[in-house]
Scaffold this motif. Structure first.
Motif, PDB file in Angstrom:
ATOM      1  N   SER A  32       0.796  -1.224   0.000  1.00 51.63           N
ATOM      2  CA  SER A  32       0.000   0.000   0.000  1.00 51.63           C
ATOM      3  C   SER A  32       0.831   1.277   0.000  1.00 51.63           C
ATOM      4  O   SER A  32       0.346   2.316  -0.468  1.00 51.63           O
ATOM      5  CB  SER A  32      -0.924   0.020   1.226  1.00 51.63           C
ATOM      6  OG  SER A  32      -1.872  -1.008   1.163  1.00 51.63           O
ATOM      7  N   TYR A  33       2.044   1.220   0.510  1.00 53.13           N
ATOM      8  CA  TYR A  33       2.798   2.452   0.726  1.00 53.13           C
ATOM      9  C   TYR A  33       4.201   2.464   0.140  1.00 53.13           C
ATOM     10  O   TYR A  33       4.876   3.500   0.205  1.00 53.13           O
ATOM     11  CB  TYR A  33       2.900   2.740   2.238  1.00 53.13           C
ATOM     12  CG  TYR A  33       1.593   2.697   2.985  1.00 53.13           C
ATOM     13  CD1 TYR A  33       0.525   3.494   2.599  1.00 53.13           C
ATOM     14  CD2 TYR A  33       1.423   1.859   4.088  1.00 53.13           C
ATOM     15  CE1 TYR A  33      -0.679   3.455   3.290  1.00 53.13           C
ATOM     16  CE2 TYR A  33       0.223   1.818   4.789  1.00 53.13           C
ATOM     17  CZ  TYR A  33      -0.827   2.616   4.379  1.00 53.13           C
ATOM     18  OH  TYR A  33      -2.018   2.571   5.065  1.00 53.13           O
ATOM     19  N   HIS A  34       4.689   1.378  -0.425  1.00 55.24           N
ATOM     20  CA  HIS A  34       6.066   1.344  -0.917  1.00 55.24           C
ATOM     21  C   HIS A  34       6.186   2.056  -2.258  1.00 55.24           C
ATOM     22  O   HIS A  34       5.280   2.006  -3.095  1.00 55.24           O
ATOM     23  CB  HIS A  34       6.551  -0.102  -1.046  1.00 55.24           C
ATOM     24  CG  HIS A  34       8.037  -0.232  -1.126  1.00 55.24           C
ATOM     25  ND1 HIS A  34       8.756   0.022  -2.276  1.00 55.24           N
ATOM     26  CD2 HIS A  34       8.957  -0.579  -0.173  1.00 55.24           C
ATOM     27  CE1 HIS A  34      10.035  -0.182  -2.048  1.00 55.24           C
ATOM     28  NE2 HIS A  34      10.190  -0.535  -0.775  1.00 55.24           N
ATOM     29  N   SER A  35       7.323   2.718  -2.466  1.00 49.08           N
ATOM     30  CA  SER A  35       7.525   3.462  -3.706  1.00 49.08           C
ATOM     31  C   SER A  35       7.613   2.567  -4.931  1.00 49.08           C
ATOM     32  O   SER A  35       7.509   3.055  -6.063  1.00 49.08           O
ATOM     33  CB  SER A  35       8.784   4.330  -3.605  1.00 49.08           C
ATOM     34  OG  SER A  35       9.935   3.528  -3.411  1.00 49.08           O
TER      35      SER A  35
ATOM     36  N   TRP B 152       5.351   0.890  -5.860  1.00 43.66           N
ATOM     37  CA  TRP B 152       3.996   0.937  -6.411  1.00 43.66           C
ATOM     38  C   TRP B 152       3.547   2.347  -6.742  1.00 43.66           C
ATOM     39  O   TRP B 152       2.355   2.608  -6.913  1.00 43.66           O
ATOM     40  CB  TRP B 152       3.021   0.276  -5.433  1.00 43.66           C
ATOM     41  CG  TRP B 152       3.404  -1.122  -5.121  1.00 43.66           C
ATOM     42  CD1 TRP B 152       3.969  -1.595  -3.977  1.00 43.66           C
ATOM     43  CD2 TRP B 152       3.310  -2.252  -5.997  1.00 43.66           C
ATOM     44  NE1 TRP B 152       4.206  -2.932  -4.067  1.00 43.66           N
ATOM     45  CE2 TRP B 152       3.812  -3.374  -5.295  1.00 43.66           C
ATOM     46  CE3 TRP B 152       2.824  -2.433  -7.295  1.00 43.66           C
ATOM     47  CZ2 TRP B 152       3.861  -4.643  -5.865  1.00 43.66           C
ATOM     48  CZ3 TRP B 152       2.869  -3.701  -7.859  1.00 43.66           C
ATOM     49  CH2 TRP B 152       3.385  -4.786  -7.148  1.00 43.66           C
TER      50      TRP B 152
ATOM     51  N   ASN C 288      -0.477   1.991  -4.467  1.00 49.43           N
ATOM     52  CA  ASN C 288      -0.015   3.096  -3.634  1.00 49.43           C
ATOM     53  C   ASN C 288      -0.858   4.319  -3.986  1.00 49.43           C
ATOM     54  O   ASN C 288      -0.392   5.258  -4.616  1.00 49.43           O
ATOM     55  CB  ASN C 288       1.474   3.353  -3.882  1.00 49.43           C
ATOM     56  CG  ASN C 288       2.065   4.415  -2.970  1.00 49.43           C
ATOM     57  OD1 ASN C 288       1.344   5.123  -2.269  1.00 49.43           O
ATOM     58  ND2 ASN C 288       3.376   4.545  -2.988  1.00 49.43           N
TER      59      ASN C 288
ATOM     60  N   SER D 168       6.156   8.377  -1.146  1.00 51.53           N
ATOM     61  CA  SER D 168       7.487   7.849  -1.450  1.00 51.53           C
ATOM     62  C   SER D 168       8.471   8.380  -0.426  1.00 51.53           C
ATOM     63  O   SER D 168       8.662   9.597  -0.304  1.00 51.53           O
ATOM     64  CB  SER D 168       7.925   8.271  -2.860  1.00 51.53           C
ATOM     65  OG  SER D 168       9.230   7.821  -3.138  1.00 51.53           O
TER      66      SER D 168
ATOM     67  N   ASP E 236      10.294   3.002   3.052  1.00 54.30           N
ATOM     68  CA  ASP E 236      10.503   1.832   2.186  1.00 54.30           C
ATOM     69  C   ASP E 236      11.373   0.789   2.878  1.00 54.30           C
ATOM     70  O   ASP E 236      11.068  -0.411   2.873  1.00 54.30           O
ATOM     71  CB  ASP E 236      11.179   2.254   0.873  1.00 54.30           C
ATOM     72  CG  ASP E 236      10.229   2.945  -0.082  1.00 54.30           C
ATOM     73  OD1 ASP E 236       9.017   2.979   0.196  1.00 54.30           O
ATOM     74  OD2 ASP E 236      10.701   3.447  -1.120  1.00 54.30           O
TER      75      ASP E 236
END
Length: 641
Positions: free
Chosen positions: A546-549, A551, A557, A562, A567
């Motif tokens: 859901s939150y990693h760069s 995506w 995301n 980012s 990360d």
């Protein structure tokens, strides 16, 4: 906060409490709190154009063959995963697809090999560290149309979900991204998926890439179910060699377009406890699947038909009391719950939610790209008032993306509460943050903003050096109490910090389109940067998805956040050795702290849910924070009261 959790658990909880990939959360819910046996018979009351009975329950209350359920909000009609559908479609998907997979999720949120599906399995790790799971299926697995479910259907699911053609069709799936050779297959540079192999009609293997290990929830990495290849792609075959497997089909792209454009709205071949009948006028009807293999415990459905019918939020509790509904899941508003508890012909089950309510921000566009603005907005809302207004006290504040029902919070909630900043309404703090942003001037773009001039009428606003006012365009679901109280709060408080906070109330589809796909819009077309919704959390908590760069510029995301430090923590969290709970909690605490520092969203509350049932419905005690009514449908039955 820990004390509140303990109190809720002690006083309110009477009972102790599918996608094929790990995820941080399920599909979002609107802020209106509620967000694979016998030969099937036609429903007693056809779904479609008819309105619900309003005769005091004389028809529906006496119908013991059909379960009438209010989903809690309008459905999109998306009954296949991977297309950004909402949690209310998810109820129907659960009924159609079940947990017919190699690994099952228990109501307690644990993951176990599904022995109803899997006859045997082995694991082997090669010299490079890649780990292969080889599964052999049980005999007699059938699709709802009577065709056999074979190993090629499981392989087809993995190949289809990861294929570039599926992306072209509009799907957004992460299934299989931890398997060997995923990236090359997914981007089209390799014809075969190295980590997926078809061995025979009953046997297939999945190989986890060495760089993905260790993984705290390892079973989830090989949790795959079948897709009906004979229905989706009737001309397809699977070719499998030592180099991996691939789909051989000249019409694959067109067939997957058909899945995306037609089948997903009316899937006629599924493996779960029920099969699709119709979806019209916000009424989804399913009927029992006589070919369902059973749950991981071997249970079969006991109710012939299920009708999910949208009922307006303000009257759904009255419909339940009258007997026009059998089940009202996830009720949260105090006036509804209290009225149902006072009724002599209803029963309730309360439990803490595995999720939270939230205001999400676009972190890549508009004023909310600045963490100072996001923090200021966090200090311009009284979250206690949100809880009191919306839930009448059935909930408590959370300061990050976590839920009271998560095992990490149960073990380390006190430590987390001490680690995070307990922010709440504070106009002075909001002004301090905004003074550090570009919106620190009066309308001339030169004169410093003077907070003492700001009044509730909103005539004195903040501007940047270009003379642009600080305007936040927010969208929430219409006719929902949480959207209402958010508007009330910001209309009263935002002007005191020079913020023009404008709330639009739209339907849930419009909200999701702007939230998930705003990154695809041009600057001219993009309008909203703030969204309120509910968010549920999977037991296999993995915020990477859901939150990693990795995506960014995808709907996964959706916040478009980012941050290298965030990360790194998410990778460290997911690569914790299975069973090392202490290490997982330590990293989770660091993740929560960094997440709050960035404030990509405002966590508002974690509330209690109450499942409410008419007196003829039994088995609701099987429901837990990680298993809703559609997950435990085989435990439910109807009988005369």
């Amino acid at each position: 906060m820990k004390k509140l959790t303990a109190l809720l658990l002690a006083v309110l909880m009477v009972f102790v409490f599918s996608a094929c990939q790990p995820a941080a959360s399920t599909a979002p819910e609107t802020e209106e709190p509620a967000p694979a046996e016998e030969q099937p018979a036609a429903p007693e009351e056809p779904a479609g154009e008819e309105e619900p009975e309003t005769s005091g329950g004389s028809v529906r209350a006496e119908d013991l063959t059909t379960l009438y359920v209010s989903p809690g909000a309008q459905m999109n009609g998306d009954f296949i995963s991977d297309f950004g559908s909402n949690a209310y479609d998810g109820y129907v998907r659960d009924l159609l697809w079940g947990d017919v997979a190699t690994v099952a999720q228990t109501p307690a949120g644990e993951y176990v090999i599904n022995e109803t599906v899997v006859a045997d399995y082995t694991t082997e790790t090669d010299d490079a560290g890649n780990k292969t799971y080889t599964f052999t299926l049980n005999d007699g697995l059938l699709w709802s149309d009577g065709e056999p479910i074979t190993a090629q259907d499981f392989v087809f699911e993995a190949l289809m979900s990861a294929s570039p053609e599926y992306v072209t069709a509009g799907a957004s799936s992460t299934a299989g991204d931890y398997l060997l050779g995923y990236s090359a297959y997914h981007d089209g540079s390799a014809e075969t998926f190295e980590g997926v192999k078809l061995i025979d009609d009953k046997t297939f293997s999945l190989t986890i890439a060495a760089e993905q290990l260790p993984y705290f929830y390892e079973y989830v990495m090989v949790r795959h179910g079948p897709y009906p290849m004979h229905y989706y792609c009737p001309a397809a075959t699977i070719e499998s060699t030592d180099a991996g497997a691939k789909i051989v089909d000249d019409d694959l792209e067109a067939e997957l377009q058909n899945v995306a454009q037609t089948i997903r709205f009316a899937p006629e071949v599924t493996p779960g406890p029920y099969k699709f009948v119709s979806f019209e006028n916000q009424i989804a009807t399913v009927t029992i699947n006589e070919n369902f293999c059973g749950t991981y415990e071997g249970k079969q459905p006991q109710i012939q038909n299920v009708v999910c019918q949208y009922t307006p939020g303000e009257t759904e509790h009255q419909a339940l009391i009258a007997g026009d509904l059998d089940l009202l899941p996830n009720a949260a508003e105090a006036y509804k719950v209290d009225a149902i508890k006072a009724s002599e012909n209803c029963k309730t089950l309360g439990y803490l939610r595995a999720g939270f309510g939230i205001i999400n921000f676009s972190c890549d566009w508009g004023p909310t790209t600045d963490p100072n603005v996001r923090w200021a907005l966090a200090y311009l809302i009284d979250r206690n008032e949100v809880i009191n207004y919306a839930f009448g006290g059935y909930g408590g504040i959370v300061n990050g993306p976590y839920a009271y029902a998560q095992w990490m919070y149960e073990e380390a909630g006190d430590e987390l509460d001490e680690l995070l900043v307990p922010f709440n309404l504070n106009v002075d703090k909001a002004n301090e943050y905004l003074d550090q942003s570009e919106w620190k001037y009066e309308s001339d773009g030169v004169t410093p903003f003077d907070a003492t001039k700001a009044t509730a009428d909103g005539t004195y606003l903040r501007y940047n050096a270009e003379g642009e006012p600080l305007t936040i365009h927010h969208v929430g679901s219409a006719d929902t109490v949480v959207t209402d109280v958010i508007e009330i709060q910001y209309v009263a408080n935002a002007p005191l910090a020079g913020v023009d906070y404008q709330v639009t109330k739209g339907d849930f589809d419009m909200l999701l389109d702007n939230y998930y796909y705003g990154y695809e819009m041009s600057d001219e077309d993009r309008y909203y940067c703030s969204f309120n919704m509910g968010w549920n959390i999977e037991p296999a908590y993995d915020p990477y998805y859901s939150y990693h760069s990795d995506w960014l510029n995808t709907s996964n995301n959706a916040l478009q956040i980012s941050d290298p430090e965030l990360d790194e923590l998410m990778i460290k969290l997911r690569q914790t050795e299975p069973g090392d709970n202490d290490a997982f909690i330590d990293t989770w605490l660091q993740f929560e702290k960094r997440f709050q520092e960035l404030m990509p969203c405002i966590p508002l509350y974690c509330n209690e849910y109450t499942t409410c049932a008419y007196e003829t419905v039994f088995g609701i005690e099987a429901i837990t924070p990680y298993a809703n009514w559609s997950n435990v449908i085989c435990d439910l039955y109807k009988a005369a009261a």
